[in-house]
Design a protein around this motif. Structure first.
Motif, PDB file in Angstrom:
ATOM      1  N   LYS A  10      30.889  43.673 -25.396  1.00 53.72           N
ATOM      2  CA  LYS A  10      32.275  43.914 -26.421  1.00 53.72           C
ATOM      3  C   LYS A  10      33.538  44.038 -25.787  1.00 53.72           C
ATOM      4  O   LYS A  10      34.717  43.699 -26.301  1.00 53.72           O
ATOM      5  CB  LYS A  10      32.015  45.378 -26.969  1.00 53.72           C
ATOM      6  N   ARG A  11      33.539  44.756 -24.646  1.00 56.16           N
ATOM      7  CA  ARG A  11      34.777  44.646 -23.541  1.00 56.16           C
ATOM      8  C   ARG A  11      35.409  43.435 -23.344  1.00 56.16           C
ATOM      9  O   ARG A  11      36.508  42.909 -23.177  1.00 56.16           O
ATOM     10  CB  ARG A  11      34.815  45.546 -22.452  1.00 56.16           C
ATOM     11  N   LEU A  12      34.404  42.298 -22.911  1.00 57.47           N
ATOM     12  CA  LEU A  12      34.648  40.853 -22.673  1.00 57.47           C
ATOM     13  C   LEU A  12      35.341  40.415 -23.801  1.00 57.47           C
ATOM     14  O   LEU A  12      36.248  39.566 -23.985  1.00 57.47           O
ATOM     15  CB  LEU A  12      33.454  40.243 -22.192  1.00 57.47           C
ATOM     16  N   GLU A  13      34.416  40.475 -25.131  1.00 60.39           N
ATOM     17  CA  GLU A  13      35.125  39.798 -26.301  1.00 60.39           C
ATOM     18  C   GLU A  13      36.626  40.439 -26.667  1.00 60.39           C
ATOM     19  O   GLU A  13      37.307  39.456 -26.915  1.00 60.39           O
ATOM     20  CB  GLU A  13      34.360  40.356 -27.453  1.00 60.39           C
ATOM     21  N   ALA A  14      36.689  41.689 -26.353  1.00 63.39           N
ATOM     22  CA  ALA A  14      37.980  42.026 -26.607  1.00 63.39           C
ATOM     23  C   ALA A  14      39.006  41.472 -25.800  1.00 63.39           C
ATOM     24  O   ALA A  14      40.080  41.147 -26.125  1.00 63.39           O
ATOM     25  CB  ALA A  14      38.154  43.687 -26.530  1.00 63.39           C
ATOM     26  N   TYR A  15      38.720  41.513 -24.379  1.00 63.25           N
ATOM     27  CA  TYR A  15      39.449  40.847 -23.507  1.00 63.25           C
ATOM     28  C   TYR A  15      40.002  39.262 -23.733  1.00 63.25           C
ATOM     29  O   TYR A  15      41.047  38.995 -23.602  1.00 63.25           O
ATOM     30  CB  TYR A  15      39.178  40.999 -21.876  1.00 63.25           C
ATOM     31  N   LEU A  16      38.938  38.738 -24.002  1.00 65.28           N
ATOM     32  CA  LEU A  16      39.075  37.381 -24.539  1.00 65.28           C
ATOM     33  C   LEU A  16      39.802  36.949 -25.774  1.00 65.28           C
ATOM     34  O   LEU A  16      40.233  35.929 -26.270  1.00 65.28           O
ATOM     35  CB  LEU A  16      37.669  36.670 -24.484  1.00 65.28           C
ATOM     36  N   LYS A  17      39.930  38.254 -26.694  1.00 63.06           N
ATOM     37  CA  LYS A  17      40.455  38.154 -27.968  1.00 63.06           C
ATOM     38  C   LYS A  17      39.810  36.912 -28.839  1.00 63.06           C
ATOM     39  O   LYS A  17      40.540  36.179 -29.353  1.00 63.06           O
ATOM     40  CB  LYS A  17      41.790  37.746 -28.157  1.00 63.06           C
ATOM     41  N   THR A  18      38.542  37.089 -28.740  1.00 65.48           N
ATOM     42  CA  THR A  18      37.648  35.931 -29.225  1.00 65.48           C
ATOM     43  C   THR A  18      36.723  36.604 -30.617  1.00 65.48           C
ATOM     44  O   THR A  18      36.546  37.554 -30.480  1.00 65.48           O
ATOM     45  CB  THR A  18      36.599  35.506 -28.462  1.00 65.48           C
ATOM     46  N   PRO A  19      36.966  35.646 -31.487  1.00 66.70           N
ATOM     47  CA  PRO A  19      35.799  36.316 -32.621  1.00 66.70           C
ATOM     48  C   PRO A  19      34.319  35.896 -32.548  1.00 66.70           C
ATOM     49  O   PRO A  19      33.473  36.528 -33.182  1.00 66.70           O
ATOM     50  CB  PRO A  19      36.322  35.320 -34.038  1.00 66.70           C
ATOM     51  N   ALA A  20      34.097  35.511 -31.180  1.00 69.84           N
ATOM     52  CA  ALA A  20      32.497  35.258 -30.841  1.00 69.84           C
ATOM     53  C   ALA A  20      32.036  36.541 -30.497  1.00 69.84           C
ATOM     54  O   ALA A  20      32.783  37.657 -30.051  1.00 69.84           O
ATOM     55  CB  ALA A  20      32.620  34.504 -29.772  1.00 69.84           C
ATOM     56  N   LYS A  21      30.592  36.760 -30.769  1.00 71.23           N
ATOM     57  CA  LYS A  21      29.925  37.886 -30.230  1.00 71.23           C
ATOM     58  C   LYS A  21      29.040  37.354 -29.121  1.00 71.23           C
ATOM     59  O   LYS A  21      28.429  36.079 -29.076  1.00 71.23           O
ATOM     60  CB  LYS A  21      29.095  38.385 -31.311  1.00 71.23           C
TER      61      LYS A  21
END
Ligand SMILES: *Cc1c(COP(=O)(O)O)cnc(C)c1O
Length: 448
Positions: free
Chosen positions: A97-108
């Motif tokens: 989740k923290r990587l997703e937030a960093y990348l600002k991606t809608p992907a899980k």
């Protein structure tokens, strides 16, 4: 409510665990489901197909049988399920989740934790199986090769678990430059020799021509094979590429299927790094089997270094598995058995060839290959350390790079894709590479 622990259908969970009872009771083989039959190994002289007998000098009987099995399932003995539990199986799957937030991606983004074994990678999944069957058949010692030392550590651990001697031929540059895994192996009681070594005819010949020969995985394989076939009660143990290795590694992907079932989610894309193909296959083949049956439409992306581009630039043809031409010929994506790989840090990805079954899947377009540059993989590793808190093996950084690239593609298209990758191992014994990366001396083609 956000769950830390997944309940059924709870796709917001950060960690998806299984119980010891969930350790698979059978391995999965993709061979009977391949879109075209696996091309058989050939005799290098006659080019006639080779049967199981040809492998009897190398491996114990049960391993040879598994190498040629056409069953889609092979039972896992209870003693091995017990060994798997002591190696940390079943391993958890995490949501980044923290990587997703960093990348600002809608992907899980999900990752499977194969770094949690005692030696820090997926490799014990097959090492313990090979040691177990060898012991059962009265074998006393295993020989093997190792590059940076991950596979050698796994064989050393497995040999100590099943009371076998282990003789490890370690590529000389790694033996000299990456000393720590050598001590890991010796702590488990293994004998470790720098390859080329004075232990074999082939090694002595090479040393006579060039006393500073840095060695290669292909040379170390030749030495380990020679040492096995010329010693009594000794068998050779291989860490990737072979069908039986990929079979054993399927425990990873069988667990992943259960974990995604718990979440009630089907991944859109599954990613792994590829050296010989074992962690990718272990992670992805069970789901590829589902796709070949038309049950899912998951994509599969295999990531390799641009410095060792067997999938993206290699030829799909029959080639030797080793440098001294001791092995049969295998049909695979290969850079040629004389290929001398640049000294990139991802030692586990420096092999000239590729698992034959993975080559079939690449040839049919079911697995998509990608190549990434060394510096960009370390950048991915740095992002992962700062977001998820884990320091990945340089090999694993290739899978992370692939996952980040796909998550950024999803961001551009606004897709809510589910991405899963195999976190094949930790990098706590690979800090030399990170040192070069941090000091700015790391280059794409070679160490510094
Ligand atoms: C050995 C290794 C690899 C590459 O080998 P495969 O057989 O392709 O899986 C990848 N990651 C880690 C951590 C390894 O130790």
């Amino acid at each position: 409510m956000q769950g830390l622990q997944a309940g059924r259908g709870d796709d917001d969970a950060v960690k998806v665990t299984l119980t010891v009872d969930d350790i698979p009771k059978a391995w999965y083989s993709i061979l009977p489901h391949l879109p075209s039959p696996l091309p058989p190994p050939l005799h290098p002289g006659t080019r006639e197909p080779l049967g199981p007998e040809a492998f009897a000098p190398l491996f114990c009987k049960e391993i040879v049988r598994q190498e040629f099995t056409t069953n889609s399932e092979e039972p896992i003995p209870e003693d091995l399920r017990d060994a798997y539990s002591r190696l940390g199986r079943p391993t958890p799957m995490y949501r980044a989740k923290r990587l997703e937030a960093y990348l600002k991606t809608p992907a899980k983004i999900y990752y499977k934790r194969e770094d949690l074994s005692p030696v820090g990678s997926h490799k014990p999944n097959t090492a313990v199986a090979q040691a177990y069957y060898s012991k059962k058949e009265g074998v006393e010692a295993l020989t093997t090769e190792t590059g940076a030392g991950q596979w050698g550590s796994a064989v050393a651990l497995a040999s100590s678990m099943f009371d076998l001697r282990a003789k490890v031929f370690m590529v000389r540059v790694s033996y000299d430059q990456k000393p720590y895994r050598k001590f890991v192996m010796r702590m488990y009681g293994a004998e470790v020799y720098p390859s080329p070594s004075d232990q074999t005819n082939y090694g002595r010949t090479l040393l006579k021509n060039d006393g500073d020969n840095p060695g290669s995985l292909g040379i170390a394989i030749s030495e380990a094979i020679e040492a096995a076939v010329t010693s009594t009660n000794t068998k050779y143990s291989i860490g990737s590429v072979a069908n039986h290795v990929l079979l054993h590694q399927s425990v990873i992907g069988l667990e992943v299927i259960k974990q995604f079932e718990h979440l009630d989610v089907v991944p859109d894309v599954m990613i792994g790094s590829v050296g010989g193909g074992s962690n990718f296959a272990g992670f992805a083949y069970p789901m590829i089997g589902q796709r070949l049956k038309g049950k899912v439409d998951t994509r599969f992306v295999a990531v390799e270094p641009t410095a060792v581009p067997s999938m993206t630039k290699g030829k799909y043809e029959y080639d030797f598995g080793d440098t001294a031409e001791m092995t049969p010929l295998f049909k695979m994506h290969t850079l040629g058995h004389a290929f001398v790989p640049p000294r990139i840090h991802a030692g586990g990805l420096r092999y000239h060839g590729m698992a034959p079954s993975l080559s079939v899947l690449l040839d049919h377009g079911i697995v998509e290959p990608r190549a990434v540059e060394q510096v960009s993989t370390f950048q991915a590793g740095e992002i992962f350390a700062k977001t998820e808190g884990l320091i990945a093996a340089p090999e694993t950084c290739h899978a992370i790079r692939g996952a980040i690239d796909l998550a950024l593609e999803a961001k551009r298209t606004g897709e809510e894709r589910v991405i899963a990758f195999n976190y094949s191992g930790h990098g706590l014994l690979d800090l030399g590479g990170y040192e070069q990366y941090l000091s700015g001396s790391l280059r794409d083609n070679g160490n510094a």
